[in-house]
Design a protein around this motif. Structure first.
Motif, PDB file in Angstrom:
ATOM      1  N   TRP A  38       0.850  -1.191   0.000  1.00 35.28           N
ATOM      2  CA  TRP A  38       0.000   0.000   0.000  1.00 35.28           C
ATOM      3  C   TRP A  38       0.880   1.232   0.000  1.00 35.28           C
ATOM      4  O   TRP A  38       2.101   1.131   0.175  1.00 35.28           O
TER       5      TRP A  38
ATOM      6  N   ASN B 143      -3.467   1.490  -3.281  1.00 35.01           N
ATOM      7  CA  ASN B 143      -4.096   1.211  -1.993  1.00 35.01           C
ATOM      8  C   ASN B 143      -3.643   2.256  -0.994  1.00 35.01           C
ATOM      9  O   ASN B 143      -2.451   2.427  -0.776  1.00 35.01           O
TER      10      ASN B 143
ATOM     11  N   VAL C 144      -4.296  -3.774   2.521  1.00 28.58           N
ATOM     12  CA  VAL C 144      -5.363  -4.586   1.938  1.00 28.58           C
ATOM     13  C   VAL C 144      -5.021  -6.058   2.104  1.00 28.58           C
ATOM     14  O   VAL C 144      -3.894  -6.419   2.442  1.00 28.58           O
TER      15      VAL C 144
ATOM     16  N   LYS D 131      -7.064  -8.521  -3.592  1.00 25.44           N
ATOM     17  CA  LYS D 131      -7.939  -7.360  -3.696  1.00 25.44           C
ATOM     18  C   LYS D 131      -8.896  -7.616  -4.847  1.00 25.44           C
ATOM     19  O   LYS D 131      -8.475  -7.810  -5.991  1.00 25.44           O
TER      20      LYS D 131
END
Length: 164
Positions: free
Chosen positions: A41, A72, A76, A80
């Motif tokens: 992320w 992101n 996550v 995803k």
């Protein structure tokens, strides 16, 4: 937070653009992708490092991060799942596919399963309206004609691959 190896990857991307301020900034998407590949992320701290490296305001990096749904902005799950809910997909059961996954995974859109395996998101047009409902797995794998049976097979197959 950002390793020397990451900075070297940044440098390879920056080298593809003209050697001036605005040219250097053209590598922002590539740098965001590198951070996401390595960390899963893009944190505000990572945005700050990228902004400093590229010589641009941090808000400009944040604008790119928030504009594209491929980045992101929080941790996550390993998988995803982005379900297209744009109008053409909704007319061909895109919203139903999203709700089916919510029930199957036991989470609402935008949430991650307690085991950290799945994050369920909606997204805008994936450019495959004729194949609706469509979804994108981990920003890389397009899945078409995702009726409930196919959704179940996908989720069950990914769980089995993880031994869960």
């Amino acid at each position: 937070m950002i390793t020397e190896a990451t900075r070297q990857r940044f440098a390879r991307e920056v080298a593809k653009y003209p050697d001036n301020g605005p040219g250097r900034q053209s590598a922002v998407m590539a740098c965001l992708s590198i951070v996401q590949q390595e960390q899963g992320w893009v944190s505000p701290e990572s945005e700050a490092v990228i902004a400093e490296y590229l010589g641009m305001p941090q808000i400009a990096v944040h604008e790119v991060t928030t504009f594209y749904n491929m980045y992101n902005q929080q941790p996550v799950g390993k998988y995803k799942l982005n379900v297209c809910t744009n109008l053409p997909c909704q007319l061909r059961d895109g919203q139903k596919a999203l709700h089916h996954l919510e029930r199957k995974l036991g989470v609402s859109m935008g949430e991650t399963t307690p085991d950290g395996l799945f994050t369920l998101q909606q997204c805008e047009c994936l450019g495959a309206c004729a194949d609706a409902p469509v979804m994108l797995v981990n920003d890389r794998t397009m899945c078409s004609f995702m009726d409930n049976d196919k959704l179940d097979q996908l989720v069950d197959g990914l769980r089995a691959a993880e031994g869960k």
